[in-house]
Design an enzyme around this catalytic site. Structure first.
Site, PDB file in Angstrom:
ATOM      1  CD  GLU A  20      -3.361   0.140   0.276  1.00 40.04           C
ATOM      2  OE1 GLU A  20      -2.829   0.924  -0.307  1.00 40.04           O
ATOM      3  OE2 GLU A  20      -4.597  -0.359   0.021  1.00 40.04           O
ATOM      4  CG  ASP A 202      -6.911   0.055  -2.037  1.00 42.17           C
ATOM      5  OD1 ASP A 202      -6.340   0.869  -1.308  1.00 42.17           O
ATOM      6  OD2 ASP A 202      -6.893  -1.127  -1.505  1.00 42.17           O
TER       7      ASP A 202
END
Length: 297
Positions: A20, A202
Site C-alpha cells: 500500500e 483503493d
C-alpha cells in the site's frame, strides 16, 4: 468501456501481503511503499534497482515525505509519528488509538500545502462505519472532517488544489469536495464515482491534468476518471487486488501499482504469480510530486 490490456514496463518483485501507499521521492529517485500486514516498509532505488526493507514498530498504514531528509511522517496503527527508517528512530506526534481497539489508521497523503491527511478504518472485529477522515499538522494536531466511514482510502488532491478526493472502500464510492488549501477546510462531500461488480476503490492519485487514477481492489484494474467523474481510461492488470498507485520515474511518466496477496486462495495465487508485487506501466501522462510535510526542527 473495455479495459485496455497492458504489459508492465517493469515488475518489482515484492510478494507483499498487503502492499500500500506507493509514494515517489523525486529528490532520491526512489519508490517507497508499505506492506501493512507484514509491518514492513520498502524503498526501491530506481537507478540501481536495489530494494531496502525496514521492519516497522507497528503496522504502517501510510506515510509522507517531510522537509527533514530521511524522516517520514508515518501513520502507524495507533498514531502519527516522525519516523526515520534507516535508524528506526520514532518520535510520536499524536497517538490517539489503542492497539486492539478494532480501529487503525489507514490511507494518507499530504495536500498541496504539505498538510497530512489520514483516515481510519474498522477492522474485521468491528462492525459499522467506524472510520474518520482527519487532517494533521504539528500546530493544530488532528482535525476531524468526515465521520462514519467504513474504510477511508484514495485520499488525493487536484493539481490546482481546490478539490479533495477520498473513497469509502466499504461502500465502493469515491467522493470529492471543494477544498481550501490555506485553511485546510472542506466543503460537504458529494459522490464523484461509484464502483460496480464487487470491486472497491483503493489508493488513488491525481495526474498533471487533474484526472483521478484509482486502483480497484477486486477489480483487476486501474481506472482513470475525468474531473467530471467519467471513466476515460482503464488498464487491466494481471492481479486481482491492486491497492495503490503512484506516478514516478525520472520524467514522472511511470505508473507504479502496488498489490496484495492477502485473502487469495492457493488456487488464486497460482493463477496470479505477480500478486503482491509492484507493477510499473508507461501511461503517456505525468504525475505531480507530493508536497513534503513540514516538521519542526
Amino acid at each position: 468501456m473495455t479495459a485496455r490490456e497492458a504489459q508492465p514496463f517493469a515488475i518489482i518483485e515484492a510478494g507483499n501481503l498487503l502492499g500500500e501507499c506507493a509514494l515517489w521521492d523525486c529528490a532520491a529517485q526512489a519508490l517507497w511503499w508499505t506492506d501493512i500486514e507484514a509491518s514492513r516498509l520498502h524503498r526501491y532505488d530506481w537507478a540501481t534497482r536495489a530494494c531496502e526493507v525496514f521492519d516497522t514498530p507497528e503496522r504502517l498504514g501510510s506515510f509522507a515525505l517531510t522537509t527533514q531528509p530521511g524522516v517520514l511522517i508515518a501513520a502507524f496503527e495507533t498514531g502519527v509519528a516522525a519516523y526515520v527508517p534507516h535508524t528506526q528512530s520514532i518520535r510520536w506526534l499524536a497517538r490517539p488509538l489503542q492497539r486492539g481497539s478494532g480501529i487503525r489508521f489507514n490511507d494518507g497523503r499530504t495536500d498541496r500545502s504539505g498538510r497530512f491527511w489520514v483516515g481510519t478504518m474498522g477492522e474485521r472485529s468491528l462492525t459499522g462505519a467506524a472510520g474518520t477522515l482527519y487532517s494533521f499538522d504539528v500546530k493544530q494536531g488532528f482535525r476531524d472532517h468526515v465521520h462514519d466511514i467504513g474504510i477511508v482510502n484514495g485520499i488525493c488532491f487536484s493539481a490546482d488544489a481546490p478539490r479533495c478526493y477520498w473513497a469509502d472502500s466499504a461502500c465502493a464510492t469515491i467522493y470529492c469536495c471543494n477544498f481550501d488549501v490555506v485553511s485546510g477546510t472542506m466543503a460537504p462531500s458529494r459522490v464523484f464515482a461509484t464502483v460496480a461488480g464487487g470491486a472497491a476503490p483503493d489508493g488513488a492519485n491525481v495526474d498533471s491534468s487533474s484526472r483521478v487514477w484509482s486502483a480497484e481492489w477486486g477489480g483487476s484494474r486501474v481506472v482513470c476518471y475525468s474531473q467530471e467523474g467519467v471513466i476515460v481510461r482503464q488498464i487491466s492488470l494481471p492481479v486481482s487486488q491492486p491497492t495503490c498507485i503512484a506516478f514516478g520515474g525520472p520524467d514522472m511518466n511511470l505508473l507504479f501499482v502496488t498489490s496484495a496477496r492477502a485473502e487469495l486462495s492457493p488456487a488464486e495465487l497460482e493463477l496470479q504469480p505477480l500478486a503482491g508485487d509492484v507493477l510499473v506501466y508507461e501511461v503517456g501522462t505525468t504525475g505531480i510530486a507530493d508536497a513534503r510535510f513540514e516538521l519542526p526542527g
